[in-house]
Design a protein around this motif. Structure first.
Motif, short mmCIF file in Angstrom:
data_model
loop_
_atom_site.label_atom_id
_atom_site.label_comp_id
_atom_site.label_asym_id
_atom_site.label_seq_id
_atom_site.Cartn_x
_atom_site.Cartn_y
_atom_site.Cartn_z
N HIS A 2 0.80 -1.21 0.00
CA HIS A 2 0.00 0.00 0.00
C HIS A 2 0.85 1.29 0.00
CE1 HIS A 2 -3.31 2.55 1.07
NE2 HIS A 2 -2.84 2.81 2.26
N GLU A 3 1.81 1.37 0.94
CA GLU A 3 2.62 2.57 1.09
C GLU A 3 3.46 2.84 -0.16
OE1 GLU A 3 1.97 0.56 3.56
OE2 GLU A 3 1.15 1.91 5.07
N TYR A 4 3.88 1.77 -0.86
CA TYR A 4 4.70 1.96 -2.05
C TYR A 4 3.93 2.64 -3.17
CZ TYR A 4 8.88 -0.27 -0.32
OH TYR A 4 10.01 -0.53 0.39
N SER A 5 2.67 2.23 -3.35
CA SER A 5 1.89 2.87 -4.41
C SER A 5 1.58 4.31 -4.05
CB SER A 5 0.62 2.07 -4.71
OG SER A 5 -0.09 1.84 -3.53
N THR A 46 10.14 4.54 4.69
CA THR A 46 11.01 3.52 4.12
C THR A 46 10.76 3.38 2.62
OG1 THR A 46 10.93 2.32 6.20
CG2 THR A 46 11.73 1.10 4.30
N ALA A 47 9.48 3.38 2.25
CA ALA A 47 9.12 3.28 0.83
C ALA A 47 9.67 4.47 0.06
CB ALA A 47 7.60 3.22 0.68
N TYR A 48 9.64 5.65 0.68
CA TYR A 48 10.17 6.85 0.04
C TYR A 48 11.66 6.70 -0.21
CZ TYR A 48 11.69 11.64 -0.63
OH TYR A 48 12.28 12.76 -1.12
N ASP A 49 12.39 6.23 0.79
CA ASP A 49 13.83 6.05 0.65
C ASP A 49 14.16 5.04 -0.44
OD1 ASP A 49 14.61 7.92 2.49
OD2 ASP A 49 14.70 6.50 4.16
N ASN A 50 13.31 4.03 -0.60
CA ASN A 50 13.56 3.01 -1.62
C ASN A 50 13.18 3.47 -3.00
OD1 ASN A 50 14.61 1.10 0.16
ND2 ASN A 50 12.58 0.31 0.67
N CYS A 51 12.22 4.39 -3.10
CA CYS A 51 11.70 4.80 -4.40
C CYS A 51 12.40 6.03 -4.97
CB CYS A 51 10.21 5.10 -4.32
SG CYS A 51 9.21 3.63 -4.03
N ARG A 52 13.01 6.85 -4.12
CA ARG A 52 13.51 8.13 -4.62
C ARG A 52 14.76 8.10 -5.49
NH1 ARG A 52 16.08 11.63 0.30
NH2 ARG A 52 16.58 9.92 1.70
#
Ligand SMILES: [Zn+2]
Length: 116
Positions: A2-5, A46-52
């Motif tokens: 959910h947080e990743y999307s 965490t999702a932000y750090d992985n996606c940015r």
């Protein structure tokens, strides 16, 4: 997850915003997450750090603000804070959820080159 999307949607939104302002970089992003939004802040960070990496937000700091849960009366608009009786003290009508369930992009600090 959910947080990743949600993070991907946020990054797209930020990049579109940055492009429309002719920004060369994004310094800081502030989002507001209500306690009823169903978003885990730690997972979101965490999702932000992985996606940015590789996006315009690669060097941008993410700030997550909280939001108060509030309820509002449909009839008179009176706002009741969380924890109070969920009935309008004036109208005796049930109040409706008016805040605390959203994820919003609050602020964006961009690097915009100055045109001389
Ligand atoms: Zn009322």
């Amino acid at each position: 997850m959910h947080e990743y999307s949600l993070v991907q949607a946020l990054l797209q939104r930020v990049e579109a915003e940055a492009r429309s302002h002719h920004a060369t970089a994004v310094h800081r992003i502030t989002v507001r997450i209500g306690p009823l939004a169903g978003v885990d802040r730690q997972l979101f960070a965490t999702a932000y750090d992985n996606c940015r990496p590789g996006t315009m937000c690669d060097g941008a700091e993410l700030l997550i603000d909280g939001e108060a849960v509030t309820w509002r009366c449909d009839a008179c608009g009176a706002v009741s804070p969380e924890g109070s009786v969920l009935v309008c003290p004036t109208c005796c009508l049930p109040a409706r959820l008016a805040g605390g369930d959203a994820l919003t992009l609050e602020r964006l600090e961009l690097e915009v080159p100055q045109h001389v």
